[in-house]
Design a protein around this motif. Structure first.
Motif, PDB file in Angstrom:
ATOM      1  N   ALA A  18       0.831  -1.208   0.000  1.00  0.00           N
ATOM      2  CA  ALA A  18       0.000   0.000   0.000  1.00  0.00           C
ATOM      3  C   ALA A  18       0.865   1.257   0.000  1.00  0.00           C
ATOM      4  O   ALA A  18       0.538   2.249  -0.668  1.00  0.00           O
ATOM      5  N   ARG A  19       1.977   1.215   0.709  1.00  0.00           N
ATOM      6  CA  ARG A  19       2.877   2.373   0.722  1.00  0.00           C
ATOM      7  C   ARG A  19       3.521   2.574  -0.643  1.00  0.00           C
ATOM      8  O   ARG A  19       3.619   3.697  -1.153  1.00  0.00           O
ATOM      9  N   ALA A  20       3.946   1.469  -1.263  1.00  0.00           N
ATOM     10  CA  ALA A  20       4.569   1.558  -2.589  1.00  0.00           C
ATOM     11  C   ALA A  20       3.572   2.006  -3.645  1.00  0.00           C
ATOM     12  O   ALA A  20       3.960   2.572  -4.676  1.00  0.00           O
ATOM     13  N   ALA A  21       2.284   1.777  -3.420  1.00  0.00           N
ATOM     14  CA  ALA A  21       1.255   2.146  -4.389  1.00  0.00           C
ATOM     15  C   ALA A  21       1.149   3.658  -4.576  1.00  0.00           C
ATOM     16  O   ALA A  21       0.562   4.113  -5.560  1.00  0.00           O
ATOM     17  N   GLY A  22       1.731   4.422  -3.671  1.00  0.00           N
ATOM     18  CA  GLY A  22       1.666   5.870  -3.794  1.00  0.00           C
ATOM     19  C   GLY A  22       2.280   6.398  -5.073  1.00  0.00           C
ATOM     20  O   GLY A  22       1.936   7.497  -5.534  1.00  0.00           O
ATOM     21  N   SER A  23       3.182   5.643  -5.682  1.00  0.00           N
ATOM     22  CA  SER A  23       3.837   6.089  -6.912  1.00  0.00           C
ATOM     23  C   SER A  23       3.306   5.350  -8.142  1.00  0.00           C
ATOM     24  O   SER A  23       3.940   5.362  -9.196  1.00  0.00           O
ATOM     25  N   ALA A  24       2.150   4.700  -8.018  1.00  0.00           N
ATOM     26  CA  ALA A  24       1.601   3.904  -9.124  1.00  0.00           C
ATOM     27  C   ALA A  24       0.201   4.381  -9.478  1.00  0.00           C
ATOM     28  O   ALA A  24      -0.563   4.833  -8.623  1.00  0.00           O
ATOM     29  N   ASP A  25      -0.144   4.245 -10.769  1.00  0.00           N
ATOM     30  CA  ASP A  25      -1.502   4.530 -11.223  1.00  0.00           C
ATOM     31  C   ASP A  25      -2.403   3.314 -11.104  1.00  0.00           C
ATOM     32  O   ASP A  25      -3.622   3.440 -11.018  1.00  0.00           O
ATOM     33  N   LEU A  26      -1.801   2.118 -11.125  1.00  0.00           N
ATOM     34  CA  LEU A  26      -2.561   0.877 -11.040  1.00  0.00           C
ATOM     35  C   LEU A  26      -1.707  -0.163 -10.330  1.00  0.00           C
ATOM     36  O   LEU A  26      -0.513  -0.286 -10.611  1.00  0.00           O
ATOM     37  N   VAL A  27      -2.338  -0.916  -9.427  1.00  0.00           N
ATOM     38  CA  VAL A  27      -1.639  -1.942  -8.645  1.00  0.00           C
ATOM     39  C   VAL A  27      -2.199  -3.308  -9.028  1.00  0.00           C
ATOM     40  O   VAL A  27      -3.417  -3.517  -9.015  1.00  0.00           O
ATOM     41  N   LEU A  28      -1.303  -4.233  -9.382  1.00  0.00           N
ATOM     42  CA  LEU A  28      -1.709  -5.599  -9.718  1.00  0.00           C
ATOM     43  C   LEU A  28      -1.289  -6.538  -8.594  1.00  0.00           C
ATOM     44  O   LEU A  28      -0.100  -6.606  -8.238  1.00  0.00           O
ATOM     45  N   ILE A  29      -2.255  -7.238  -8.037  1.00  0.00           N
ATOM     46  CA  ILE A  29      -1.968  -8.193  -6.972  1.00  0.00           C
ATOM     47  C   ILE A  29      -2.744  -9.474  -7.232  1.00  0.00           C
ATOM     48  O   ILE A  29      -3.704  -9.501  -8.011  1.00  0.00           O
ATOM     49  N   GLY A  30      -2.337 -10.546  -6.588  1.00  0.00           N
ATOM     50  CA  GLY A  30      -2.970 -11.834  -6.791  1.00  0.00           C
ATOM     51  C   GLY A  30      -4.226 -11.993  -5.961  1.00  0.00           C
ATOM     52  O   GLY A  30      -4.290 -11.557  -4.817  1.00  0.00           O
ATOM     53  N   GLY A  31      -5.223 -12.606  -6.560  1.00  0.00           N
ATOM     54  CA  GLY A  31      -6.422 -12.979  -5.823  1.00  0.00           C
ATOM     55  C   GLY A  31      -6.319 -14.417  -5.367  1.00  0.00           C
ATOM     56  O   GLY A  31      -5.676 -15.250  -6.004  1.00  0.00           O
ATOM     57  N   LEU A  79      -6.442  -3.144  -1.038  1.00  0.00           N
ATOM     58  CA  LEU A  79      -7.537  -2.328  -1.561  1.00  0.00           C
ATOM     59  C   LEU A  79      -7.949  -1.252  -0.575  1.00  0.00           C
ATOM     60  O   LEU A  79      -8.144  -0.087  -0.943  1.00  0.00           O
ATOM     61  N   MET A  80      -8.063  -1.616   0.680  1.00  0.00           N
ATOM     62  CA  MET A  80      -8.544  -0.668   1.683  1.00  0.00           C
ATOM     63  C   MET A  80      -7.482   0.339   2.109  1.00  0.00           C
ATOM     64  O   MET A  80      -7.801   1.419   2.573  1.00  0.00           O
ATOM     65  N   ARG A  81      -6.212  -0.009   1.927  1.00  0.00           N
ATOM     66  CA  ARG A  81      -5.138   0.853   2.392  1.00  0.00           C
ATOM     67  C   ARG A  81      -4.551   1.753   1.305  1.00  0.00           C
ATOM     68  O   ARG A  81      -4.044   2.834   1.606  1.00  0.00           O
ATOM     69  N   ALA A  82      -4.586   1.317   0.045  1.00  0.00           N
ATOM     70  CA  ALA A  82      -3.701   1.884  -0.974  1.00  0.00           C
ATOM     71  C   ALA A  82      -4.129   3.248  -1.488  1.00  0.00           C
ATOM     72  O   ALA A  82      -3.287   4.074  -1.857  1.00  0.00           O
ATOM     73  N   GLY A  83      -5.428   3.514  -1.576  1.00  0.00           N
ATOM     74  CA  GLY A  83      -5.875   4.751  -2.198  1.00  0.00           C
ATOM     75  C   GLY A  83      -5.593   4.788  -3.693  1.00  0.00           C
ATOM     76  O   GLY A  83      -5.489   5.861  -4.294  1.00  0.00           O
ATOM     77  N   ARG A  84      -5.443   3.631  -4.305  1.00  0.00           N
ATOM     78  CA  ARG A  84      -5.189   3.485  -5.732  1.00  0.00           C
ATOM     79  C   ARG A  84      -6.076   2.355  -6.272  1.00  0.00           C
ATOM     80  O   ARG A  84      -6.441   1.443  -5.522  1.00  0.00           O
TER      81      ARG A  84
END
Length: 276
Positions: free
Chosen positions: A103-116, A132-137
Motif C-alpha cells: 500500500a505504501r509503494a502504491a503511492g507512486s503507481a496509477d494501477l496496482v496488480l496483486i494476486g487474488g 484495496l482498503m489501504r492503498a488509495g489506488r
C-alpha cells in the motif's frame, strides 16, 4: 488517459509469473513504467520461556535470511520475465508486513496488480482486500488462473450509484477504452427500474465522453446474490474484466468486506478492477 506507472506484486511461483506477464502486457499497451515489488515477511517465532532470548534471536535471524532469499528469487524471476519484453522497469524489495508495504509503494503507481486467492497471503504476499482498503489506488486483482484477458475482451461494469463505483469507473477508463465491448450492469427491484435506468444513461454518457461505447443493462436484484449475478453476466458476455466499487470498513484490526466485493475476490475467474 493512460497508466504511466504500474506496480505488480511478485513472488516465486507460476501464479506470480502469470500476473507478471499480464503486467508486462499492460505496461507495453499503456507505455507505462513497471515496478516489481517483493515483500519478505518475518513470521513471529514461538517463544519458549525456558529457551531464553538467545533462541528467539537465532530464530529471527533465520527467518530474516529466509525472507531475503525469497525476495532474491522473486527478483530473479522478475528480471528473467521482463528483460525480453522491452519494458521500462524498477524493482523494490523490502522486509515487512506485505499489505502495508504494498500500500505504501502504491503511492507512486496509477494501477496496482496483486494476486487474488493467494495462499501465501497475508504473511508472505499482499492480501488483496487489505491492499484495496489501504492503498488509495485502483487495484487490479488477478485470479490464480485467469479465464480471459482484461484488455481486448468484453468488460462488465458493476454499477451502483455510490462513491466507490464512481472511483472504480474513472480509474478503469484506460482499460475500458481497450475493451472490445462494455456493458454497464445494475441490479434492482422492478419498482426502481426507471430511476436505475436514468443512472445508467448518465454512466453511458460519461463513458461516451471518453470515446467508450457502452450498453446499459438493468437486471432484477431478486433471487441470487449480486456477486453471483455479476459473475453470470461475465460468463454470458465472455468478459475478461469486471469493474466494481470495493466496499468495506475497518472492524477492530481487520477489514470487513461487503458481500459483493468478497464474492468477486473469492469467485471471479477474470480480473477485477476495484477502487475504494
Amino acid at each position: 488517459m493512460t497508466y504511466a506507472s504500474l506496480l505488480v506484486a511478485v513472488e516465486d511461483g507460476p501464479e506470480s509469473d502469470s500476473r507478471l506477464e499480464l503486467a508486462c502486457d499492460l505496461a507495453v499497451a499503456f507505455g507505462g513504467r513497471l515496478t516489481g515489488l517483493s515483500v519478505g515477511s518475518i513470521a513471529p517465532p514461538l517463544y519458549d520461556p525456558l529457551a531464553g532470548g538467545a533462541m528467539v534471536g537465532e530464530l529471527l535471524t533465520l527467518y530474516r535470511d529466509m525472507a531475503e532469499a525469497d525476495m532474491e528469487r522473486a527478483r530473479k524471476r522478475f528480471e528473467d520475465i521482463v528483460q525480453a519484453r522491452g519494458v521500462e522497469t524498477d524493482w523494490k524489495g523490502e522486509i515487512g508486513y506485505p499489505a502495508e508495504v504494498c500500500a505504501r509503494a502504491a503511492g507512486s503507481a496509477d494501477l496496482v496488480l496483486i494476486g487474488g486467492r493467494n495462499p501465501r497471503a497475508p504473511y508472505h504476499a499482499p492480501d488483496a482486500a487489505d491492499v484495496l482498503m489501504r492503498a488509495g489506488r485502483p487495484v487490479l486483482v488477478v485470479p490464480p488462473v485467469r479465464l480471459r484477458n482484461p484488455v481486448g475482451e468484453p468488460a462488465v461494469v458493476a454499477w451502483k450509484d455510490c462513491r466507490e463505483a464512481r472511483l472504480a469507473l474513472a480509474a478503469a477508463i484506460p482499460l475500458l477504452q481497450r475493451a472490445s465491448s462494455v456493458s454497464v450492469c445494475a441490479f434492482g427491484h422492478a419498482d426502481d427500474r426507471d430511476e436505475v435506468e436514468a443512472e445508467l444513461a448518465d454512466v453511458v454518457r460519461y463513458l461516451a465522453g471518453h470515446e467508450i461505447t457502452a450498453e446499459p443493462v438493468f437486471a432484477s436484484g431478486e433471487g441470487a446474490s449480486t456477486g453471483t449475478r455479476i459473475l453470470a453476466e461475465v460468463d454470458a458476455r465472455g468478459a475478461g474484466l469486471v469493474v466494481a466499487g470495493g466496499y468495506g470498513h475497518a472492524r477492530l484490526q481487520e477489514w470487513a468486506l461487503g458481500g459483493v466485493t468478497r464474492e468477486l475476490l473469492a469467485d471471479s475467474p477474470v480480473c477485477v478492477c476495484l477502487s475504494h
